[in-house]
Design a protein around this motif. Structure first.
Motif, PDB file in Angstrom:
ATOM      1  N   LEU A 133       0.838  -1.192   0.000  1.00 48.93           N
ATOM      2  CA  LEU A 133       0.000   0.000   0.000  1.00 48.93           C
ATOM      3  C   LEU A 133       0.875   1.245   0.000  1.00 48.93           C
ATOM      4  CD1 LEU A 133      -2.579  -1.086   2.726  1.00 48.93           C
ATOM      5  CD2 LEU A 133      -2.908  -1.129   0.245  1.00 48.93           C
ATOM      6  N   GLY A 134       0.575   2.154  -0.921  1.00 50.37           N
ATOM      7  CA  GLY A 134       1.297   3.422  -0.965  1.00 50.37           C
ATOM      8  C   GLY A 134       0.711   4.422   0.017  1.00 50.37           C
ATOM      9  N   LEU A 135       1.370   5.544   0.147  1.00 51.41           N
ATOM     10  CA  LEU A 135       0.949   6.588   1.076  1.00 51.41           C
ATOM     11  C   LEU A 135      -0.478   7.055   0.805  1.00 51.41           C
ATOM     12  CD1 LEU A 135       1.535   8.544   3.392  1.00 51.41           C
ATOM     13  CD2 LEU A 135       2.593  10.087   1.702  1.00 51.41           C
ATOM     14  N   GLU A 136      -0.813   7.310  -0.441  1.00 51.45           N
ATOM     15  CA  GLU A 136      -2.168   7.788  -0.768  1.00 51.45           C
ATOM     16  C   GLU A 136      -3.220   6.712  -0.466  1.00 51.45           C
ATOM     17  OE1 GLU A 136      -3.138  10.900  -1.267  1.00 51.45           O
ATOM     18  OE2 GLU A 136      -1.015  11.362  -0.967  1.00 51.45           O
ATOM     19  N   GLN A 137      -2.890   5.453  -0.710  1.00 52.87           N
ATOM     20  CA  GLN A 137      -3.822   4.370  -0.364  1.00 52.87           C
ATOM     21  C   GLN A 137      -4.036   4.305   1.141  1.00 52.87           C
ATOM     22  OE1 GLN A 137      -1.505   1.420  -2.520  1.00 52.87           O
ATOM     23  NE2 GLN A 137      -3.326   0.898  -3.726  1.00 52.87           N
ATOM     24  N   ARG A 138      -2.965   4.459   1.914  1.00 53.34           N
ATOM     25  CA  ARG A 138      -3.100   4.445   3.376  1.00 53.34           C
ATOM     26  C   ARG A 138      -3.920   5.630   3.859  1.00 53.34           C
ATOM     27  NH1 ARG A 138       2.320   3.128   2.789  1.00 53.34           N
ATOM     28  NH2 ARG A 138       2.999   5.105   3.737  1.00 53.34           N
ATOM     29  N   ARG A 139      -3.724   6.782   3.264  1.00 56.07           N
ATOM     30  CA  ARG A 139      -4.535   7.961   3.626  1.00 56.07           C
ATOM     31  C   ARG A 139      -6.018   7.683   3.379  1.00 56.07           C
ATOM     32  NH1 ARG A 139      -0.227  12.038   1.325  1.00 56.07           N
ATOM     33  NH2 ARG A 139       0.659  12.737   3.301  1.00 56.07           N
ATOM     34  N   GLU A 140      -6.308   7.141   2.211  1.00 51.53           N
ATOM     35  CA  GLU A 140      -7.696   6.816   1.872  1.00 51.53           C
ATOM     36  C   GLU A 140      -8.257   5.775   2.834  1.00 51.53           C
ATOM     37  OE1 GLU A 140     -10.201   4.663  -1.744  1.00 51.53           O
ATOM     38  OE2 GLU A 140      -8.289   5.648  -2.224  1.00 51.53           O
ATOM     39  N   LEU A 141      -7.493   4.723   3.084  1.00 45.74           N
ATOM     40  CA  LEU A 141      -7.957   3.644   3.958  1.00 45.74           C
ATOM     41  C   LEU A 141      -8.114   4.086   5.412  1.00 45.74           C
ATOM     42  CD1 LEU A 141      -5.967   0.699   2.414  1.00 45.74           C
ATOM     43  CD2 LEU A 141      -8.469   0.939   2.482  1.00 45.74           C
ATOM     44  N   ALA A 142      -7.293   5.015   5.861  1.00 51.69           N
ATOM     45  CA  ALA A 142      -7.451   5.523   7.230  1.00 51.69           C
ATOM     46  C   ALA A 142      -8.879   6.040   7.427  1.00 51.69           C
ATOM     47  CB  ALA A 142      -6.428   6.618   7.515  1.00 51.69           C
ATOM     48  N   GLU A 143      -9.399   6.708   6.415  1.00 54.55           N
ATOM     49  CA  GLU A 143     -10.761   7.250   6.490  1.00 54.55           C
ATOM     50  C   GLU A 143     -11.825   6.198   6.174  1.00 54.55           C
ATOM     51  OE1 GLU A 143     -13.499  10.813   4.587  1.00 54.55           O
ATOM     52  OE2 GLU A 143     -11.340  10.821   4.233  1.00 54.55           O
ATOM     53  N   THR A 144     -11.650   5.472   5.081  1.00 50.04           N
ATOM     54  CA  THR A 144     -12.716   4.560   4.650  1.00 50.04           C
ATOM     55  C   THR A 144     -12.849   3.333   5.553  1.00 50.04           C
ATOM     56  OG1 THR A 144     -11.257   3.478   3.030  1.00 50.04           O
ATOM     57  CG2 THR A 144     -12.630   5.322   2.237  1.00 50.04           C
ATOM     58  N   LEU A 145     -11.747   2.856   6.120  1.00 52.54           N
ATOM     59  CA  LEU A 145     -11.857   1.729   7.055  1.00 52.54           C
ATOM     60  C   LEU A 145     -12.505   2.177   8.358  1.00 52.54           C
ATOM     61  CD1 LEU A 145      -8.468  -0.137   6.496  1.00 52.54           C
ATOM     62  CD2 LEU A 145     -10.732  -0.730   5.599  1.00 52.54           C
ATOM     63  N   THR A 146     -12.178   3.386   8.797  1.00 49.08           N
ATOM     64  CA  THR A 146     -12.847   3.937   9.983  1.00 49.08           C
ATOM     65  C   THR A 146     -14.347   3.996   9.735  1.00 49.08           C
ATOM     66  OG1 THR A 146     -10.917   5.187  10.698  1.00 49.08           O
ATOM     67  CG2 THR A 146     -13.071   5.981  11.454  1.00 49.08           C
ATOM     68  N   ASP A 147     -14.748   4.553   8.604  1.00 48.00           N
ATOM     69  CA  ASP A 147     -16.177   4.652   8.278  1.00 48.00           C
ATOM     70  C   ASP A 147     -16.835   3.283   8.144  1.00 48.00           C
ATOM     71  OD1 ASP A 147     -15.987   7.409   8.264  1.00 48.00           O
ATOM     72  OD2 ASP A 147     -15.785   7.554   6.081  1.00 48.00           O
ATOM     73  N   ALA A 148     -16.080   2.313   7.625  1.00 52.78           N
ATOM     74  CA  ALA A 148     -16.630   0.967   7.411  1.00 52.78           C
ATOM     75  C   ALA A 148     -17.092   0.333   8.718  1.00 52.78           C
ATOM     76  CB  ALA A 148     -15.598   0.070   6.730  1.00 52.78           C
ATOM     77  N   VAL A 149     -16.444   0.689   9.824  1.00 53.65           N
ATOM     78  CA  VAL A 149     -16.818   0.134  11.128  1.00 53.65           C
ATOM     79  C   VAL A 149     -17.684   1.119  11.910  1.00 53.65           C
ATOM     80  CG1 VAL A 149     -15.983  -0.909  13.268  1.00 53.65           C
ATOM     81  CG2 VAL A 149     -14.675  -1.191  11.157  1.00 53.65           C
ATOM     82  N   LEU A 150     -17.343   2.390  11.851  1.00 54.30           N
ATOM     83  CA  LEU A 150     -18.041   3.404  12.636  1.00 54.30           C
ATOM     84  C   LEU A 150     -19.539   3.446  12.361  1.00 54.30           C
ATOM     85  CD1 LEU A 150     -16.852   6.953  13.460  1.00 54.30           C
ATOM     86  CD2 LEU A 150     -19.108   6.640  12.505  1.00 54.30           C
ATOM     87  N   VAL A 151     -19.915   3.491  11.115  1.00 54.78           N
ATOM     88  CA  VAL A 151     -21.332   3.639  10.773  1.00 54.78           C
ATOM     89  C   VAL A 151     -22.169   2.459  11.287  1.00 54.78           C
ATOM     90  CG1 VAL A 151     -22.991   3.876   8.884  1.00 54.78           C
ATOM     91  CG2 VAL A 151     -20.884   5.226   8.873  1.00 54.78           C
ATOM     92  N   PRO A 152     -21.780   1.206  11.052  1.00 52.27           N
ATOM     93  CA  PRO A 152     -22.563   0.115  11.628  1.00 52.27           C
ATOM     94  C   PRO A 152     -22.527   0.097  13.171  1.00 52.27           C
ATOM     95  CG  PRO A 152     -21.222  -0.708   9.832  1.00 52.27           C
ATOM     96  CD  PRO A 152     -20.771   0.696  10.113  1.00 52.27           C
ATOM     97  N   GLU A 153     -21.394   0.513  13.749  1.00 47.66           N
ATOM     98  CA  GLU A 153     -21.274   0.460  15.207  1.00 47.66           C
ATOM     99  C   GLU A 153     -22.177   1.465  15.904  1.00 47.66           C
ATOM    100  OE1 GLU A 153     -17.913   0.423  18.740  1.00 47.66           O
ATOM    101  OE2 GLU A 153     -17.283   0.789  16.689  1.00 47.66           O
ATOM    102  N   VAL A 154     -22.142   2.723  15.466  1.00 51.08           N
ATOM    103  CA  VAL A 154     -22.930   3.756  16.160  1.00 51.08           C
ATOM    104  C   VAL A 154     -24.232   4.090  15.445  1.00 51.08           C
ATOM    105  CG1 VAL A 154     -20.870   4.732  17.232  1.00 51.08           C
ATOM    106  CG2 VAL A 154     -21.767   5.775  15.154  1.00 51.08           C
ATOM    107  N   GLY A 155     -24.386   3.618  14.204  1.00 55.16           N
ATOM    108  CA  GLY A 155     -25.643   3.818  13.485  1.00 55.16           C
ATOM    109  C   GLY A 155     -25.681   5.043  12.600  1.00 55.16           C
ATOM    110  N   GLN A 156     -24.582   5.800  12.578  1.00 53.71           N
ATOM    111  CA  GLN A 156     -24.532   7.015  11.772  1.00 53.71           C
ATOM    112  C   GLN A 156     -23.074   7.454  11.612  1.00 53.71           C
ATOM    113  OE1 GLN A 156     -26.581  10.132  13.878  1.00 53.71           O
ATOM    114  NE2 GLN A 156     -25.529   9.708  15.788  1.00 53.71           N
ATOM    115  N   PRO A 157     -22.787   8.310  10.624  1.00 51.75           N
ATOM    116  CA  PRO A 157     -21.411   8.797  10.457  1.00 51.75           C
ATOM    117  C   PRO A 157     -21.134   9.948  11.430  1.00 51.75           C
ATOM    118  CG  PRO A 157     -22.778   9.614   8.691  1.00 51.75           C
ATOM    119  CD  PRO A 157     -23.654   8.720   9.525  1.00 51.75           C
ATOM    120  N   ALA A 158     -20.968   9.646  12.712  1.00 50.27           N
ATOM    121  CA  ALA A 158     -20.818  10.649  13.764  1.00 50.27           C
ATOM    122  C   ALA A 158     -19.375  11.146  13.854  1.00 50.27           C
ATOM    123  CB  ALA A 158     -21.267  10.066  15.096  1.00 50.27           C
TER     124      ALA A 158
END
Length: 158
Positions: A13-38
């Protein structure tokens, strides 16, 4: 609290991929966990990228360095606090994580050699800030939807 660890061969994974994944992986778990993109809940999520030399990973009993092929191996470990993690919610998280990885890697679909482990840390078994953390105070923080608060309380018998 959630920790997502992405284990890959070195330089996968390159730097830009890691930057993208830092956000999208967080969202992938956060939204189902709390029920919204808080946005306020984001601070409770960490993404760690761990790279290993190809001779420190194996598949099918062979080191990647010896396999002769550029196998695309990844293991993603998701550790979450005890809450309402019914099989359908876990499946949603796993599918969202794999989709985020495929998107960041420019692939139509995830590789069959990418594996996701979903682990729930028992209530009373997570610590930070000098003590033991609990999901119950977080339920009053306003980041969880009412539906998720009810589901967590029901799942934990509170």
């Amino acid at each position: 609290m959630t920790i997502i660890t992405v284990n890959t061969p070195k330089s996968r994974l390159g730097l830009e991929q890691r930057r993208e994944l830092a956000e999208t992986l967080t969202d992938a778990v956060l939204v189902p966990e709390v029920g919204q993109p808080a946005p306020a809940a984001r601070v409770g999520f960490q993404v760690h990228f761990v790279e290993r030399e190809r001779d420190m990973m194996a598949i099918g009993g062979r080191l990647l360095s010896d396999a002769g092929l550029e196998l695309d191996v990844m293991v993603i470990d998701i550790a979450v606090m005890d809450a309402a993690w019914q099989p359908d919610v876990r499946a949603q998280v796993i599918e969202r994580v794999l989709a985020a990885l495929a998107a960041a890697c420019g692939l139509e679909k995830p590789s069959p050699t990418w594996w996701v482990n979903f682990r729930v840390i028992d209530e009373g078994s997570w610590g930070s800030s000098g003590g033991v953390l609990s999901v119950f105070p977080l339920l009053e923080s306003g980041v969880f939807t009412e539906e998720r608060v009810k589901a967590v309380r029901a799942a934990l018998g509170a």
